[in-house]
Design a protein around this motif. Structure first.
Motif, PDB file in Angstrom:
ATOM      1  N   PHE A   1       1.248  -2.812   5.960  1.00 47.25           N
ATOM      2  CA  PHE A   1       1.641  -1.427   6.248  1.00 47.25           C
ATOM      3  C   PHE A   1       1.944  -0.708   4.941  1.00 47.25           C
ATOM      4  CE2 PHE A   1       2.521  -3.761  10.051  1.00 47.25           C
ATOM      5  CZ  PHE A   1       2.231  -2.901  11.091  1.00 47.25           C
ATOM      6  N   SER A   2       1.489   0.492   4.855  1.00 49.77           N
ATOM      7  CA  SER A   2       1.791   1.294   3.670  1.00 49.77           C
ATOM      8  C   SER A   2       3.157   1.949   3.827  1.00 49.77           C
ATOM      9  CB  SER A   2       0.729   2.382   3.483  1.00 49.77           C
ATOM     10  OG  SER A   2       0.868   3.374   4.494  1.00 49.77           O
ATOM     11  N   SER A   3       3.631   2.515   2.746  1.00 48.41           N
ATOM     12  CA  SER A   3       4.829   3.345   2.841  1.00 48.41           C
ATOM     13  C   SER A   3       4.475   4.636   3.575  1.00 48.41           C
ATOM     14  CB  SER A   3       5.364   3.667   1.440  1.00 48.41           C
ATOM     15  OG  SER A   3       4.361   4.323   0.679  1.00 48.41           O
ATOM     16  N   GLY A   4       5.433   5.200   4.250  1.00 42.84           N
ATOM     17  CA  GLY A   4       5.173   6.404   5.036  1.00 42.84           C
ATOM     18  C   GLY A   4       5.174   7.666   4.183  1.00 42.84           C
ATOM     19  N   GLN A   5       4.282   8.578   4.538  1.00 41.08           N
ATOM     20  CA  GLN A   5       4.220   9.881   3.873  1.00 41.08           C
ATOM     21  C   GLN A   5       4.650  10.960   4.872  1.00 41.08           C
ATOM     22  OE1 GLN A   5       3.469  11.202   0.601  1.00 41.08           O
ATOM     23  NE2 GLN A   5       4.383  12.860   1.778  1.00 41.08           N
ATOM     24  N   PRO A   6       5.853  11.515   4.708  1.00 44.11           N
ATOM     25  CA  PRO A   6       6.282  12.575   5.633  1.00 44.11           C
ATOM     26  C   PRO A   6       5.444  13.838   5.431  1.00 44.11           C
ATOM     27  CG  PRO A   6       8.156  11.625   4.451  1.00 44.11           C
ATOM     28  CD  PRO A   6       6.915  11.159   3.756  1.00 44.11           C
ATOM     29  N   ALA A   7       5.083  14.455   6.532  1.00 44.81           N
ATOM     30  CA  ALA A   7       4.332  15.716   6.503  1.00 44.81           C
ATOM     31  C   ALA A   7       4.967  16.655   7.528  1.00 44.81           C
ATOM     32  CB  ALA A   7       2.861  15.483   6.809  1.00 44.81           C
ATOM     33  N   PHE A   8       5.857  17.504   7.046  1.00 43.77           N
ATOM     34  CA  PHE A   8       6.567  18.451   7.901  1.00 43.77           C
ATOM     35  C   PHE A   8       6.526  19.836   7.261  1.00 43.77           C
ATOM     36  CE2 PHE A   8       8.513  14.332   8.774  1.00 43.77           C
ATOM     37  CZ  PHE A   8       8.467  14.283  10.164  1.00 43.77           C
ATOM     38  N   PHE A   9       6.673  20.837   8.098  1.00 34.51           N
ATOM     39  CA  PHE A   9       6.751  22.197   7.590  1.00 34.51           C
ATOM     40  C   PHE A   9       8.006  22.352   6.734  1.00 34.51           C
ATOM     41  CE2 PHE A   9       4.308  23.694  11.552  1.00 34.51           C
ATOM     42  CZ  PHE A   9       3.106  23.510  10.900  1.00 34.51           C
ATOM     43  N   PRO A  10       7.971  23.207   5.734  1.00 34.29           N
ATOM     44  CA  PRO A  10       9.186  23.429   4.935  1.00 34.29           C
ATOM     45  C   PRO A  10      10.283  24.046   5.787  1.00 34.29           C
ATOM     46  CG  PRO A  10       7.489  25.044   4.383  1.00 34.29           C
ATOM     47  CD  PRO A  10       6.836  24.022   5.260  1.00 34.29           C
ATOM     48  N   VAL A  11      11.491  23.590   5.527  1.00 37.21           N
ATOM     49  CA  VAL A  11      12.648  24.091   6.269  1.00 37.21           C
ATOM     50  C   VAL A  11      13.048  25.429   5.679  1.00 37.21           C
ATOM     51  CG1 VAL A  11      15.029  23.641   6.950  1.00 37.21           C
ATOM     52  CG2 VAL A  11      13.400  21.748   6.749  1.00 37.21           C
ATOM     53  N   THR A  12      13.072  26.444   6.529  1.00 37.04           N
ATOM     54  CA  THR A  12      13.454  27.785   6.080  1.00 37.04           C
ATOM     55  C   THR A  12      14.920  28.008   6.396  1.00 37.04           C
ATOM     56  OG1 THR A  12      12.758  28.709   8.204  1.00 37.04           O
ATOM     57  CG2 THR A  12      11.136  28.702   6.417  1.00 37.04           C
TER      58      THR A  12
ATOM     59  N   MET B   1       0.849  -1.190   0.000  1.00 35.34           N
ATOM     60  CA  MET B   1       0.000   0.000   0.000  1.00 35.34           C
ATOM     61  C   MET B   1       0.885   1.240   0.000  1.00 35.34           C
ATOM     62  SD  MET B   1      -3.087  -0.925   2.629  1.00 35.34           S
ATOM     63  CE  MET B   1      -2.002  -0.859   4.042  1.00 35.34           C
ATOM     64  N   GLU B   2       0.249   2.345  -0.337  1.00 34.12           N
ATOM     65  CA  GLU B   2       0.979   3.608  -0.382  1.00 34.12           C
ATOM     66  C   GLU B   2       0.114   4.710   0.203  1.00 34.12           C
ATOM     67  OE1 GLU B   2       3.192   6.620  -3.566  1.00 34.12           O
ATOM     68  OE2 GLU B   2       1.971   4.924  -4.277  1.00 34.12           O
ATOM     69  N   ALA B   3       0.659   5.399   1.183  1.00 35.31           N
ATOM     70  CA  ALA B   3       0.014   6.590   1.734  1.00 35.31           C
ATOM     71  C   ALA B   3       0.683   7.809   1.110  1.00 35.31           C
ATOM     72  CB  ALA B   3       0.152   6.622   3.251  1.00 35.31           C
ATOM     73  N   ARG B   4      -0.118   8.736   0.627  1.00 40.30           N
ATOM     74  CA  ARG B   4       0.439   9.893  -0.070  1.00 40.30           C
ATOM     75  C   ARG B   4      -0.514  11.069   0.057  1.00 40.30           C
ATOM     76  NH1 ARG B   4      -0.288   7.290  -6.143  1.00 40.30           N
ATOM     77  NH2 ARG B   4      -2.560   7.084  -6.085  1.00 40.30           N
ATOM     78  N   PHE B   5      -0.003  12.237  -0.331  1.00 39.86           N
ATOM     79  CA  PHE B   5      -0.847  13.426  -0.355  1.00 39.86           C
ATOM     80  C   PHE B   5      -1.874  13.295  -1.477  1.00 39.86           C
ATOM     81  CE2 PHE B   5       3.077  15.685   1.364  1.00 39.86           C
ATOM     82  CZ  PHE B   5       2.615  15.646   2.675  1.00 39.86           C
ATOM     83  N   PHE B   6      -3.083  13.755  -1.194  1.00 42.92           N
ATOM     84  CA  PHE B   6      -4.109  13.735  -2.233  1.00 42.92           C
ATOM     85  C   PHE B   6      -3.735  14.687  -3.368  1.00 42.92           C
ATOM     86  CE2 PHE B   6      -8.178  15.253  -4.002  1.00 42.92           C
ATOM     87  CZ  PHE B   6      -8.678  14.044  -4.467  1.00 42.92           C
ATOM     88  N   ASN B   7      -3.103  15.790  -3.009  1.00 48.77           N
ATOM     89  CA  ASN B   7      -2.584  16.718  -4.013  1.00 48.77           C
ATOM     90  C   ASN B   7      -1.170  16.277  -4.382  1.00 48.77           C
ATOM     91  OD1 ASN B   7      -1.852  18.838  -5.647  1.00 48.77           O
ATOM     92  ND2 ASN B   7      -2.050  20.429  -4.075  1.00 48.77           N
TER      93      ASN B   7
END
Length: 237
Positions: free
Chosen positions: A129-140, A27-33
């Motif tokens: 288990f699906s692959s992980g989708q990281p969701a973090f704020f962009p690094v400035t 399985m794969e977890a990902r952003f819908f966009n």
């Protein structure tokens, strides 16, 4: 199963750990966009998961920066949701099934929602288990602007102390030059003071001479009395 997803996960892990490792990437977890790279703070974040077999429910979990797993929601095949505490609704998350995909919506993405999102399903008594989708704020990254020395038009005032500082160059010529400058700055003021004193002395002498001449030109009265006639000395016969 919809009423106790946490218990289902524990039982499945105990029975089928070997099978879960073998079927981990089905399985794969990902952003819908698909164009999204990093979510922004306060943004509505949508994720989707398409399991190998859509006839089983899916659980969404999040792994935080410390490696801890947090259960978010269990979505059944009939799109029924169960949140932590056996709640049916959540103020922060929203789960649903649309077609063959199971979607998770983070209504208001915050700092505590950052992490790696997974979806888990139980098929034939084996966890997938699906692959992980990281969701973090962009690094400035802040780049420091190159500093340029400011142009100054004021002349730096040269003092005796600045000139008389010994140079680190061991050359004899440099030391002689510094000594020469030191002598100039020491003797020049003394010579100026002497010149001023000499001029003052000359002026004083000239003034004294003029005053003396004026006194010598004045006529004295005869017999020492004003208005008296001069006396004629007697003649001897």
């Amino acid at each position: 199963m919809a009423g106790s997803p946490a218990l289902l996960l524990l039982l499945s892990l105990g029975l089928c750990c070997t099978g879960a490792q073998g079927q981990r990437n089905t399985m794969e977890a990902r952003f819908f966009n698909r164009n999204m790279k990093h979510p922004q703070e306060g943004q509505r974040l949508e994720l989707e998961c398409t399991p190998y077999n859509s006839d089983s429910g899916v659980s969404w979990v999040r792994q935080d920066k410390d490696g801890k797993l947090h259960f978010i929601v269990y979505i059944s095949t009939f799109s029924r949701t169960t949140y932590p505490g056996n709640e049916k609704t959540s103020s922060q998350f929203e789960g649903s099934k649309q077609g063959n995909s199971f979607r998770l919506v983070v209504k208001n993405f915050r700092a505590q929602d950052q992490g790696i999102y997974f979806c888990i399903t139980n098929i034939n008594q084996m966890l997938h288990f699906s692959s992980g989708q990281p969701a973090f704020f962009p690094v400035t990254t802040t780049t420091a602007a190159p500093t340029t020395p400011a142009a100054t038009t004021q002349r730096s005032q040269v003092t005796k102390k600045d000139i008389c500082v010994q140079s680190s160059d061991p050359g004899t010529s440099n030391r002689n030059m510094l000594n020469f400058y030191c002598e100039i700055y020491i003797w020049a003021p003394l010579a100026g003071v002497c010149l001023v004193l000499l001029v003052a002395l000359i002026v004083t002498i000239v003034l004294c001479q003029k005053t003396r001449r004026r006194r010598c030109r004045c006529k004295r009265p005869p017999n020492g009395k004003p208005g008296a006639k001069p006396s004629v000395p007697p003649r001897h016969i």
